[in-house]
Each structure stands twice: as structure tokens, then as C-alpha cells.
Motif scaffolding. Structure first.
Motif, PDB file in Angstrom:
ATOM      1  N   THR A  75      16.775  82.011   0.760  1.00 32.62           N
ATOM      2  CA  THR A  75      17.668  82.345   1.860  1.00 32.62           C
ATOM      3  C   THR A  75      18.854  83.155   1.363  1.00 32.62           C
ATOM      4  O   THR A  75      19.255  84.150   1.976  1.00 32.62           O
ATOM      5  CB  THR A  75      18.171  81.061   2.556  1.00 32.62           C
ATOM      6  N   GLY A  76      19.419  82.741   0.226  1.00 26.92           N
ATOM      7  CA  GLY A  76      20.555  83.475  -0.341  1.00 26.92           C
ATOM      8  C   GLY A  76      20.200  84.902  -0.718  1.00 26.92           C
ATOM      9  O   GLY A  76      20.981  85.834  -0.503  1.00 26.92           O
ATOM     10  N   LEU A  77      19.007  85.093  -1.269  1.00 28.65           N
ATOM     11  CA  LEU A  77      18.569  86.449  -1.637  1.00 28.65           C
ATOM     12  C   LEU A  77      18.399  87.328  -0.404  1.00 28.65           C
ATOM     13  O   LEU A  77      18.757  88.519  -0.421  1.00 28.65           O
ATOM     14  CB  LEU A  77      17.257  86.364  -2.419  1.00 28.65           C
ATOM     15  N   LEU A  78      17.864  86.760   0.672  1.00 28.07           N
ATOM     16  CA  LEU A  78      17.704  87.533   1.914  1.00 28.07           C
ATOM     17  C   LEU A  78      19.056  87.883   2.522  1.00 28.07           C
ATOM     18  O   LEU A  78      19.246  88.994   3.041  1.00 28.07           O
ATOM     19  CB  LEU A  78      16.865  86.732   2.914  1.00 28.07           C
ATOM     20  N   TRP A  94      22.023  94.183  -9.527  1.00 22.92           N
ATOM     21  CA  TRP A  94      23.186  94.052 -10.410  1.00 22.92           C
ATOM     22  C   TRP A  94      24.322  93.331  -9.697  1.00 22.92           C
ATOM     23  O   TRP A  94      24.988  92.462 -10.275  1.00 22.92           O
ATOM     24  CB  TRP A  94      23.630  95.424 -10.895  1.00 22.92           C
ATOM     25  N   GLN A  95      24.535  93.644  -8.439  1.00 20.13           N
ATOM     26  CA  GLN A  95      25.560  92.954  -7.669  1.00 20.13           C
ATOM     27  C   GLN A  95      25.221  91.471  -7.506  1.00 20.13           C
ATOM     28  O   GLN A  95      26.094  90.607  -7.605  1.00 20.13           O
ATOM     29  CB  GLN A  95      25.718  93.621  -6.298  1.00 20.13           C
ATOM     30  N   ASN A  96      23.929  91.178  -7.282  1.00 26.54           N
ATOM     31  CA  ASN A  96      23.507  89.790  -7.159  1.00 26.54           C
ATOM     32  C   ASN A  96      23.708  89.023  -8.462  1.00 26.54           C
ATOM     33  O   ASN A  96      24.122  87.855  -8.443  1.00 26.54           O
ATOM     34  CB  ASN A  96      22.028  89.717  -6.758  1.00 26.54           C
ATOM     35  N   GLU A 129      21.386  78.364  -7.105  1.00 22.15           N
ATOM     36  CA  GLU A 129      22.113  79.491  -7.688  1.00 22.15           C
ATOM     37  C   GLU A 129      21.418  79.978  -8.957  1.00 22.15           C
ATOM     38  O   GLU A 129      21.327  81.186  -9.206  1.00 22.15           O
ATOM     39  CB  GLU A 129      23.554  79.081  -8.004  1.00 22.15           C
ATOM     40  N   GLY A 130      20.923  79.029  -9.765  1.00 18.35           N
ATOM     41  CA  GLY A 130      20.191  79.414 -10.964  1.00 18.35           C
ATOM     42  C   GLY A 130      18.914  80.166 -10.639  1.00 18.35           C
ATOM     43  O   GLY A 130      18.560  81.139 -11.314  1.00 18.35           O
ATOM     44  N   PHE A 131      18.215  79.739  -9.581  1.00 21.18           N
ATOM     45  CA  PHE A 131      16.996  80.428  -9.143  1.00 21.18           C
ATOM     46  C   PHE A 131      17.320  81.856  -8.698  1.00 21.18           C
ATOM     47  O   PHE A 131      16.619  82.808  -9.077  1.00 21.18           O
ATOM     48  CB  PHE A 131      16.353  79.645  -7.997  1.00 21.18           C
TER      49      PHE A 131
END
Length: 335
Positions: free
Chosen positions: A246-249, A193-195, A42-44
């Protein structure tokens, strides 16, 4: 960036998650605290999203960012849903074995389609509904073991509480995904911004989980921040980077594609993991695995292919109107 390229990359990264996690083990266990991995991931994601947002603001001064509290207060909800889902997962595993839980987990494919229709008002064709059901059948088929094995009998011998919690777990997983898509598409705010908002709350909730673990353990091993990187190896860091990427994708797909694309990516990743395990971990392929792959590929084609590619009219059906016209002309000339 085309959505299918992102979906393919997500499939590859997701399929490698389980493999990297297995490789990070030492003598069948973890030398590191596995609860720190989601926190660092999450920090990454928060760091990458913040840097991309900063770059976007510099290049595009008109970057849209809604800072109204009525909008911001919606972003902790996915983290809360996932927190509940994780607890339901542990409760489910007290009633059913791992194989049964994995098979019941495929219910989230169907529940995602249902919530996708109910909450996002996205209409699916009959062929697409059939494709989603086929995907659930295909992934389940690939996971079912031979009927001569003991685990096959345990599939239907669990207490009713286990099945109810399994259904609840599938619904919570689908709800988290559908709600996240709703958040990402409810306005034209910058994706980054949403991320930043999503992952800020993700960091907070994961930190709270680490603190709770310390309190429950009576700080026997010391506070979590003192042992944050204990036991970490290059493979462990690869797990963190994989989970974060994976979370970013997934957030990109939620913004510019939809939940169904994500479901297909993760389902195909599961099958790809099984195939790779044949070569990496001497996993023995089964007939069920091959059947499951075939069914899932049929489902993939059925859902995304244009309807004209799925319905093939017989040649005599096309010729029927012309024959009818000839018959009508002959009757008129005869009269």
C-alpha cells in the motif's frame, strides 16, 4: 501504468487491511507485538525500492539522483509529522470514543483539499470543491449509527479538547500527505531513489519507537529484536506485505497523480471494507451505509468527470439564439 489502475489497486489493498488485521487476532487480541508490523513494512518497502533502483541504474545509467544534503534533509520530515500524528491520535482517544474519532477523521478529506490548494498552489473548480465536501459527508453518513443508539448521543458530548485534538489530527494527516507529494514532485529524481530516502528514515523512526517501548517497559520482555517475529502467522505476514505494498502504491500516486486521488481511494476502501464485512463478519448493513455509498459515488463522478458531462444545457436554451436570429430577420424584412 495508468493512475486509475493504481488507485483501484490501492482501494482493494487498503480495504483488505482492516480485514486481514482482524483475522490476525487470536481470542480478541494480538499474540504478536503490533508495533513490529510498521517496522517490517517499512523494511519491506525499503528493500523493494532498493532493488528497483538497482535495476533502474543498470538499465538507465542516466538515472537522476540528487544527493545534496539540502535535499536529503527534507525526507525525515514526513516521518516526524506521522510520529506527531500518532501521538495526537492517542491523545484524542482519551477524550472521545472510537465512533466519534472515526467520524471526525473524515475532516482530513476537506483539510487535504485546503492544504492542497494553499501549499501546492493547485486550483480546484467549484464543482471539485463540492465533490470533496460531498465525499466527507458520504463517508461520515456511512459511519453514523442509528439515532436511537447511545453512541449517537456521545457524538456531541465529548469535551472541547477532544474536538480540538481531532481537528489537529486531521490537519496533521493532511499535512503529511501534502508534504510528501511536494517532496516527490519537487524535482525529476527517480521515484525509487526518493522512496529509498523516505523509507530509510521510516525504518529509523520505527526502530526508535520499538526501543522507546522497551525502555518504558524496563526490557521486561527482552529487547525487541529477540521477539521480532514472536507470534507471527501467515496472516500476520500478509498484513505486513499489504501495508508495505500500500505504501509503495501511495508513493507512486504522489509522484504521478496527487493527494486527492489518494483520498478518494482510501475513502472508497473504507466503504468497500464495510460491504465485505457484511459477508465476512456478519456486519449488519444500515440505511446510512447505503446512503453513504450513493453520496460517495456521486462525489467521485462529480470530481473526475469532464465538466461537459456534468452540465446539460436544456434544448430550448440551444434553440434560443436561432429563434432570436429569426425574429431579427422578420423585423428587418417588415421594416
Amino acid at each position: 501504468m495508468q493512475w486509475y489502475f493504481v488507485a483501484a489497486l490501492l482501494t482493494v489493498l487498503t480495504s483488505s487491511q482492516g480485514i486481514l488485521t482482524t483475522l490476525s487476532q487470536s481470542n480478541g487480541g494480538y499474540k504478536y507485538d503490533y508495533a513490529t508490523v510498521p517496522f517490517l513494512a517499512e523494511g519491506f518497502k525499503l528493500l523493494v525500492s532498493s532493488l528497483l533502483l538497482w535495476r533502474e541504474i543498470r538499465t538507465t545509467p542516466s538515472t537522476r539522483m540528487t544527493t545534496d544534503w539540502r535535499s536529503v534533509r527534507l525526507y525525515p520530515i514526513p516521518s516526524i509529522i506521522y510520529l506527531i500524528h500518532n501521538n495526537v491520535q492517542f491523545a484524542t482517544l482519551t477524550y472521545v470514543d472510537t465512533s466519534t474519532y472515526q467520524i471526525m477523521g473524515n475532516l482530513k478529506i476537506v483539510t487535504t483539499g485546503i492544504l492542497f490548494r494553499l501549499f501546492l498552489k493547485r486550483k480546484l473548480s467549484n464543482l471539485q470543491w463540492m465533490a470533496i465536501v460531498l465525499l466527507a459527508v458520504g463517508t461520515t453518513t456511512s459511519q453514523v449509527k442509528g439515532c436511537g443508539e447511545a453512541s449517537c448521543e456521545s457524538l456531541f458530548s465529548a469535551p472541547i479538547q477532544g474536538y480540538m485534538l481531532g481537528i489537529l489530527s486531521a490537519c496533521m494527516s493532511a499535512l503529511a500527505g501534502v508534504y510528501t507529494e511536494f517532496l516527490m514532485k519537487k524535482n525529476n529524481d527517480s521515484l525509487y531513489w526518493q522512496n529509498v530516502q523516505l523509507y530509510t528514515f521510516g525504518v529509523i523512526f520505527n526502530m526508535a519507537r520499538l526501543l522507546l517501548d522497551d525502555f518504558q517497559g524496563g526490557f521486561e520482555k527482552g529487547p525487541w529484536w529477540q521477539r521480532l517475529f514472536d507470534g507471527y502467522t501467515i496472516t500476520t505476514w500478509m498484513v505486513v506485505l499489504n501495508l508495505g505494498s500500500t505504501g509503495l502504491l501511495v508513493s507512486w500516486l504522489m509522484k504521478y497523480a496527487d493527494n486527492i486521488v489518494k483520498v478518494y481511494s482510501t475513502s472508497m476502501a473504507m466503504l468497500l471494507t464495510m460491504v465485505l464485512s457484511i459477508y465476512l463478519f456478519n456486519f449488519k448493513p444500515t440505511m446510512q451505509l447505503f446512503l453513504g455509498i450513493i453520496i460517495c459515488m456521486m462525489s467521485l463522478h462529480m470530481y473526475f468527470a469532464p465538466p461537459r458531462m456534468l452540465v446539460d444545457y436544456p434544448s430550448n436554451a440551444k434553440a434560443a439564439p436561432e429563434n432570436l436570429k429569426e425574429i431579427t430577420t422578420d423585423r428587418k424584412s417588415g421594416s
